[in-house]
Design an enzyme around this catalytic site. Structure first.
Site, PDB file in Angstrom:
ATOM      1  N   THR A 203       3.742  -9.899   2.230  1.00 52.68           N
ATOM      2  CA  THR A 203       2.502  -9.152   2.022  1.00 52.68           C
ATOM      3  C   THR A 203       2.014  -8.672   3.378  1.00 52.68           C
ATOM      4  O   THR A 203       2.149  -9.387   4.364  1.00 52.68           O
ATOM      5  CB  THR A 203       1.411 -10.000   1.348  1.00 52.68           C
ATOM      6  OG1 THR A 203       0.164  -9.292   1.453  1.00 52.68           O
ATOM      7  CG2 THR A 203       1.242 -11.375   1.994  1.00 52.68           C
ATOM      8  N   GLY A 204       1.469  -7.480   3.414  1.00 53.77           N
ATOM      9  CA  GLY A 204       0.974  -6.962   4.685  1.00 53.77           C
ATOM     10  C   GLY A 204       1.150  -5.464   4.763  1.00 53.77           C
ATOM     11  O   GLY A 204       1.337  -4.804   3.737  1.00 53.77           O
TER      12      GLY A 204
ATOM     13  N   THR B  90      -1.651  -8.144  -2.290  1.00 49.75           N
ATOM     14  CA  THR B  90      -0.343  -8.113  -2.958  1.00 49.75           C
ATOM     15  C   THR B  90      -0.192  -9.505  -3.500  1.00 49.75           C
ATOM     16  O   THR B  90      -0.836 -10.422  -3.017  1.00 49.75           O
ATOM     17  CB  THR B  90       0.812  -7.830  -1.946  1.00 49.75           C
ATOM     18  OG1 THR B  90       0.922  -6.438  -1.732  1.00 49.75           O
ATOM     19  CG2 THR B  90       2.150  -8.344  -2.399  1.00 49.75           C
TER      20      THR B  90
ATOM     21  N   GLY C 198       2.830  -2.526   4.732  1.00 48.82           N
ATOM     22  CA  GLY C 198       4.168  -2.286   4.223  1.00 48.82           C
ATOM     23  C   GLY C 198       5.080  -1.449   5.106  1.00 48.82           C
ATOM     24  O   GLY C 198       6.282  -1.696   5.180  1.00 48.82           O
TER      25      GLY C 198
ATOM     26  N   ARG D  19       2.965   7.378  -2.094  1.00 49.81           N
ATOM     27  CA  ARG D  19       3.389   6.426  -1.056  1.00 49.81           C
ATOM     28  C   ARG D  19       3.962   5.158  -1.697  1.00 49.81           C
ATOM     29  O   ARG D  19       3.418   4.627  -2.649  1.00 49.81           O
ATOM     30  CB  ARG D  19       2.186   6.060  -0.187  1.00 49.81           C
ATOM     31  CG  ARG D  19       2.485   5.031   0.923  1.00 49.81           C
ATOM     32  CD  ARG D  19       2.141   3.630   0.504  1.00 49.81           C
ATOM     33  NE  ARG D  19       2.235   2.674   1.615  1.00 49.81           N
ATOM     34  CZ  ARG D  19       2.118   1.360   1.453  1.00 49.81           C
ATOM     35  NH1 ARG D  19       1.909   0.851   0.263  1.00 49.81           N
ATOM     36  NH2 ARG D  19       2.215   0.558   2.480  1.00 49.81           N
ATOM     37  N   VAL D  20       5.079   4.698  -1.187  1.00 50.30           N
ATOM     38  CA  VAL D  20       5.666   3.451  -1.670  1.00 50.30           C
ATOM     39  C   VAL D  20       5.703   2.480  -0.502  1.00 50.30           C
ATOM     40  O   VAL D  20       6.087   2.848   0.608  1.00 50.30           O
ATOM     41  CB  VAL D  20       7.093   3.692  -2.217  1.00 50.30           C
ATOM     42  CG1 VAL D  20       7.748   2.376  -2.597  1.00 50.30           C
ATOM     43  CG2 VAL D  20       7.044   4.628  -3.428  1.00 50.30           C
ATOM     44  N   GLY D  21       5.286   1.240  -0.763  1.00 52.10           N
ATOM     45  CA  GLY D  21       5.274   0.231   0.295  1.00 52.10           C
ATOM     46  C   GLY D  21       6.540  -0.614   0.289  1.00 52.10           C
ATOM     47  O   GLY D  21       7.579  -0.228  -0.262  1.00 52.10           O
ATOM     48  N   ASP D  22       6.440  -1.785   0.898  1.00 48.39           N
ATOM     49  CA  ASP D  22       7.606  -2.671   1.029  1.00 48.39           C
ATOM     50  C   ASP D  22       7.858  -3.506  -0.217  1.00 48.39           C
ATOM     51  O   ASP D  22       8.980  -3.978  -0.430  1.00 48.39           O
ATOM     52  CB  ASP D  22       7.410  -3.611   2.222  1.00 48.39           C
ATOM     53  CG  ASP D  22       6.164  -4.473   2.050  1.00 48.39           C
ATOM     54  OD1 ASP D  22       5.110  -3.919   1.640  1.00 48.39           O
ATOM     55  OD2 ASP D  22       6.240  -5.683   2.281  1.00 48.39           O
TER      56      ASP D  22
END
Ligand code: ASP
Length: 323
Positions: free
Chosen positions: A241-242, A190, A244, A218-221
């Site tokens: 970053t990581g 990211t 999510g 899928r949606v991350g953070d």
């Protein structure tokens, strides 16, 4: 005669004070990044990519530009670089497509914009900014976000623009691992930036391809305000970053800002508290960059490494990769 000299002296003093305050901090993703796994050539390429982004953002700040402009400029460079998991170098979903997420936040006004699951926008960070500035909304997803970006005149590309051999190979490896075990390692990356400008205004932005082999939709953070991105002048600017799913459930970016604001913690204390004391015990892997309006910053991670760098008033780009 005295007065003009005094005036000029005051002006120069005030200007150098404000110039001192401008600061840009970036990350290019956290994860299993070790010296042993990196060739000298690859390391040099990552360093050059981070330095280019730092210089691009710094050029904005040095001209008296806004932290928002600096954040967007730095992130666009990283999005265009195939090495980083954002824009051009985005990872693949399970089905072999690229779905990109990004967000941006203005610490002065708490304005925010984000896009998720977009497949044809070359620079998702610019689309996030357009949502913030040119729509009445904060978050737009999928086809609607793409149509909006098209209408706003942003650069549209064919989805094949995001195809890179390296990311395609990572997907194939993940698919093989998935067959071999029920718990495949998660692959991240990211990019993100936080900046403070000469007026003391903070901004934060984050852009990503998500996680390799993620499911369709899928949606991350990264596009979620308060999870992957947060900025407010009274506390700090954060980009994460990581993994999510953990950053969403622990509302990492906002939690750090809240610790600074309500508990009076420094940005370093607040990010240690969240990344090491809250996330590490539950195996929520990743990191953050955090900056306050005085230019104090932290780059905190609980993974093996995090691509990261900063640039202040001296214009010297500093980059680190490992622990
Ligand atoms: N946080 C991103 C996501 O979960 C991935 C990353 O930062 O590596 O989508």
């Amino acid at each position: 005669m005295r007065k003009p000299i005094l005036l000029i002296a005051t002006f120069v003093f005030a200007f150098s004070l404000s110039a001192q305050k401008a600061m840009l901090v970036i990350h290019g993703g956290a994860g299993t990044i070790t010296r042993a796994s990196m060739t000298a050539e690859a390391e040099a390429q990552y360093r050059a990519g981070l330095e280019e982004a730092l210089h691009k953002g710094h050029a904005v700040l040095a001209k008296g530009g806004s932290s928002l402009d600096a954040v967007e400029a730095a992130i666009r460079v990283l999005e265009d670089n195939p090495l980083f998991n954002a824009g051009k170098g985005a990872v693949f979903t399970h089905e072999g497509r690229n779905e990109l997420d990004a967000s941006i936040m203005d610490g002065r006004t708490k304005g925010a914009g984000s896009v998720a699951g977009v497949t044809i926008i070359r620079n998702p960070i610019t689309a996030a900014r357009a949502v913030m500035e040119k729509s009445p909304h904060v978050m737009m997803v999928g086809r609607g976000a793409e149509l909006f970006a098209t209408k706003m005149g942003l650069e549209i590309v064919d989805p094949s623009y995001f195809w890179t051999e390296r990311r395609w190979k990572s997907l194939q490896q993940e698919l093989l691992k998935e067959q071999a075990s029920a718990n495949p390692d998660k692959k991240f990356g990211t990019v993100g930036a936080v900046a403070v400008d000469s007026k003391g205004n903070l901004a934060a932005g984050t852009s990503t391809g998500g996680m390799t082999n993620k499911q369709f939709g899928r949606v991350g953070d990264a596009p979620i305000i308060g999870a992957g991105t947060y900025a407010e002048n009274e506390s700090c600017a954060v980009s994460a970053t990581g993994h999510g799913e953990y950053f969403i459930r622990w509302t990492v970016a906002h939690d750090i800002a809240a610790l600074v604001k309500y508990r009076g913690m420094s940005v370093a204390e607040a990010s240690n508290e969240v990344i090491h004391k809250k996330l590490a015990p539950v195996k929520g892997e990743g990191g953050v960059i955090v900056l306050d309006a005085k230019g104090n910053f932290a780059m905190t991670f609980n993974s093996e490494g995090m691509y990261r760098g900063w640039i202040g008033a001296d214009g010297v780009a500093r980059v680190e990769i490992y622990k």
